[in-house]
Scaffold this active site. Structure first.
Site, PDB file in Angstrom:
ATOM      1  CD  GLU A   1      31.102  38.615  66.316  1.00 37.96           C
ATOM      2  OE1 GLU A   1      31.198  38.528  67.550  1.00 37.96           O
ATOM      3  OE2 GLU A   1      31.681  37.842  65.542  1.00 37.96           O
TER       4      GLU A   1
ATOM      5  CB  SER B   1      37.190  30.558  66.746  1.00 35.03           C
ATOM      6  OG  SER B   1      36.052  30.993  66.079  1.00 35.03           O
TER       7      SER B   1
ATOM      8  CD  GLU C   1      26.856  26.690  55.615  1.00 36.62           C
ATOM      9  OE1 GLU C   1      27.508  27.499  56.304  1.00 36.62           O
ATOM     10  OE2 GLU C   1      27.005  26.594  54.379  1.00 36.62           O
TER      11      GLU C   1
END
Lengths: 348, 384
Positions: free
Chosen positions: B241, B123, B362
């Protein structure tokens, strides 16, 4: 379980052409599709798990689960699942295997003072030749179904659920731990829900691909994609826990009378039952929402599957009843034993 | 389960029972956030880290299923596995699969001894769910790369030895497609030019970090796998993961504490609610074991892993509210309060992250929709 696929495919190949929209519609109107039953009997669906010398295919419980899922997906309007489970139980209890249409009595028999008992909501009772029921005192019973005065009834899917009164003495009996018929029937219904749920998913995906609104196919809308993803998740979850429960049955077998109770498949069967029944709402709601008004049309096939899901989730005990039982069991065992019990089923 | 897996479970349970005896429920509820380097070292010494890594690199050469058994037992027990968790779950397998022999020699034996802590550099401030939007650039220079950019929400960066970082090695404008031009690096966090600043979370903990690279030099041999193949590699890493049992077992201690607290209850409401929770737990384990079996068979579990993770997050997120429905206590983190109230408070404060970390729901539903044939292409991903 390598041959799961083969048996399942054989049943699918034989039955799919026989279960036409016209047959489903006629069954909905109360007709018994004898031809469909005959196909089931020819393929040996009901005798699937029996030994070869009893005319069976010696299928494992895992294979039986795969076939039951297919029967659910095809919405076969005959008591094929009931017969398969009934014969599995008869074999476990050591009772004879007679020819004919066989069905299960969903609730354990309660004998009145006159030694008679009500048979309530028996699937296809009025066309059955044989009844398999749980009798008081931990035994399984087999009795002729012909000659009883059946009061016809139907569930919301239009499937026959008939009622009669029987002399308890009419049953030939053998010991089988109390509750076994109940949880195995519940697992069978959960497995049918998995199959019919997958059929709803297929219809919804196909509809979303072909139906255009606002100038594009429905499946181009992210909101529709996410709804279908949730539907697919629900079906995947049901399939996974059902398969685990049938696998547990394969490993542990059915409980036998007089044998000490260790880990058995009932924990997973009940979990599967709750999990499937609780997902019916999401599956049917999304299935109908994606289809719009089309899904309400009698001539469109969706309702054959959705009405069965609504009916099946209530049969052989509701999710809440089974959850109360599972919860009581977990509370009695305590927090420290929960994980041990869950892993003991798969570690055997 | 195989005999070997069952024996391993028994052996690991004995190890755990001795290790975490007396650990309060509040500490066990920290689950894989629990951080204890000494525990990790003992777990490594006992042979429970790097289960499925090759023996020649210090691993134990066992199956994916056996590795799964150790993971689930650690989570259920509430063992403080946070120090080595990312390393064991994904960095080790990644290096074993794509790394050079020198990298394997340098990292894997120590990792298997439970001596290494890894963090995951994915990220960035401008790249969350849309990982391909990341900007941190590793520019090729003589003998290596010079890195500039910022990683964000990097759990454990401040106490990790290494980061596995996804960076751009071809500038955005020159790359051939959205997913081209990325590479993965093994970053020694002691390298000059790296600044690590904590980002406090709403719970008050400091496990998140902002990691800034300023003209940080990485030698050429810190590339993992192939230059330019970073996207494909990271997709495989994300499957590891996302697929583990931590995607539905992070709140397990709350469920067992609830059963303990309500033991013997004859309240129908309690029974039904807990029965449903147990049914869902069994369902999720069946799904999750299916993913482990896919991994063991060398199949791509991406789709099934997305299902587990979405359903698992919803299950875990429902438990604090369920607990409050059944037990009328107020949650608090006060140290003098009872264990149950503290467990409840601590989980309440972390569960919102469950539907974000490792890929927002999502994004996962998009992956599932793609699996249904509703969408073409790919492009989104994860968190941690």
């Amino acid at each position: 379980m390598a041959s799961d696929g083969l048996l399942r495919e054989a049943v699918d190949r034989a039955l799919r052409p026989a279960i036409t929209p016209a047959v489903l519609a006629a069954a909905d109107g109360g007709a018994f599709p004898r031809a469909v039953w005959d196909v089931c009997a020819d393929v040996g669906v009901d005798r699937l798990t029996l030994p070869a010398d009893a005319g069976g295919a010696e299928a494992s419980p895992g294979e039986a689960g795969a076939v039951i899922r297919t029967l659910g997906a095809l919405q076969a309007p005959v008591p094929a699942v009931e017969a398969l489970v009934a014969r599995l139980l008869l074999a476990a209890a050591g009772l004879p295997q007679f020819d004919g249409v066989m069905t299960l009595v969903p609730a354990p028999l309660v004998a009145g003072a006159d030694r008679r008992a009500e048979l309530a909501d028996v699937p296809w009772g009025h066309v059955a030749d044989w009844l398999v029921a749980e009798l008081p005192g931990g035994s399984l019973g087999l009795a002729p179904a012909r000659g009883l005065e059946w009061r016809p009834g139907r569930n919301v899917a239009g499937e026959p659920r008939d009622t009669a009164v029987i002399e308890v003495a009419a049953f030939e009996r053998a010991p089988l731990p109390a509750g076994t018929l109940g949880w195995l029937g519940a697992l069978a219904r959960a497995t049918q829900i998995g199959g019919a749920g997958a059929a709803i998913l297929d219809l919804a995906v196909a509809h979303a691909a072909s139906r255009e609104q606002f100038g594009r196919p429905l499946l181009r809308f992210q909101v529709i994609q996410h709804q279908l993803a949730l539907l697919a998740e629900a079906v995947a979850a049901i399939d996974a826990v059902n398969a685990a429960a049938w696998q547990a049955l394969e490993v542990h077998g059915l409980p036998r009378a007089g044998r000490r109770r260790g880990a058995d498949a009932s924990l997973y069967a009940i979990a599967a039952r709750i999990s499937a029944a609780d997902r019916v709402e999401a599956i049917t709601a999304i299935g109908h929402q994606v289809h719009g008004a089309m899904g309400f049309a009698a001539e469109y096939p969706l309702h054959h599957a959705t009405r069965r899901l609504w009916a099946w989730r209530a049969e052989f005990g509701t999710a809440a009843e089974w959850a109360a039982q599972l919860g009581a069991r977990a509370l009695a065992r305590g927090g420290d034993r929960l994980w041990h019990d869950i892993t003991a089923v798969t570690d055997a | 389960m195989t005999v070997a897996a069952v024996q391993l479970r028994r052996r690991f349970r004995r190890f755990l029972a001795a290790e975490i005896e007396g650990l309060a429920a509040f500490d066990r509820a920290a689950s894989w956030d629990g951080f204890d380097p000494a525990f990790s070292r003992r777990m490594g010494e006992a042979g429970f880290i790097g289960l499925a890594l090759p023996r020649e690199w210090g691993g134990h050469g066992r199956s994916a299923l056996e590795r799964y058994v150790v993971f689930e037992e650690a989570l259920v027990a509430g063992a403080p596995v946070g120090f080595h968790w990312f390393a064991d779950r994904q960095s080790g397998p990644l290096i074993a699969r794509y790394g050079t022999d020198a990298q394997k020699r340098a990292i894997l034996p120590a990792l298997c001894r439970g001596e290494l802590c890894f963090c995951i550099g994915m990220s960035e401030p401008g790249a969350g769910s849309d990982l391909a939007a990341l900007r941190t650039e590793a520019r090729p220079v003589a003998g290596g790369f010079v890195v500039n950019g910022t990683k964000l929400w990097t759990t454990n960066a401040h106490r990790a030895h290494y980061m596995i970082a996804l960076m751009r090695t071809t500038p955005r404008g020159e790359a051939d497609g959205r997913h081209a031009g990325f590479s993965q690096f093994l970053v020694d966090l002691k390298s000059p030019g790296i600044r690590i600043r904590p980002v406090r979370d709403l719970y008050g903990r400091e496990h998140f970090n902002e990691v800034t690279f300023t003209d940080c030099f990485l030698p050429a041999d810190s590339v993992i796998g192939r230059v330019g193949a970073g996207w494909a590699q990271v997709t495989a890493e994300l499957a590891l993961e996302r697929s583990g049992p931590e995607r539905y077992l992070s709140c397990h201690v709350l469920l067992t504490e609830l059963l303990r607290r309500l033991r013997g209850s004859r309240d129908a409401r309690v029974r039904v609610a807990l029965g449903r929770a147990v049914a869902e737990l069994i369902t999720l384990r069946a799904l999750s074991l299916g993913v482990a079996a896919q991994l063991a068979a060398g199949e791509d579990p991406q789709l099934a892993a997305a299902v587990v993770k979405d359903l698992g997050a919803r299950f875990e997120q429902s438990l604090p509210a369920l607990a409050q429905d059944l037990v009328a206590v107020t949650p608090t983190l006060d140290a003098q309060a009872g264990d149950f109230r503290r467990v409840l408070a601590s989980l309440m404060l972390v569960v919102p992250s469950f539907s974000l970390r490792g890929g927002s729901v999502e994004v996962l539903r998009g992956i599932i929709a793609r699996g249904l044939g509703l969408r073409a292409g790919g492009g989104e991903r994860d968190g941690q």
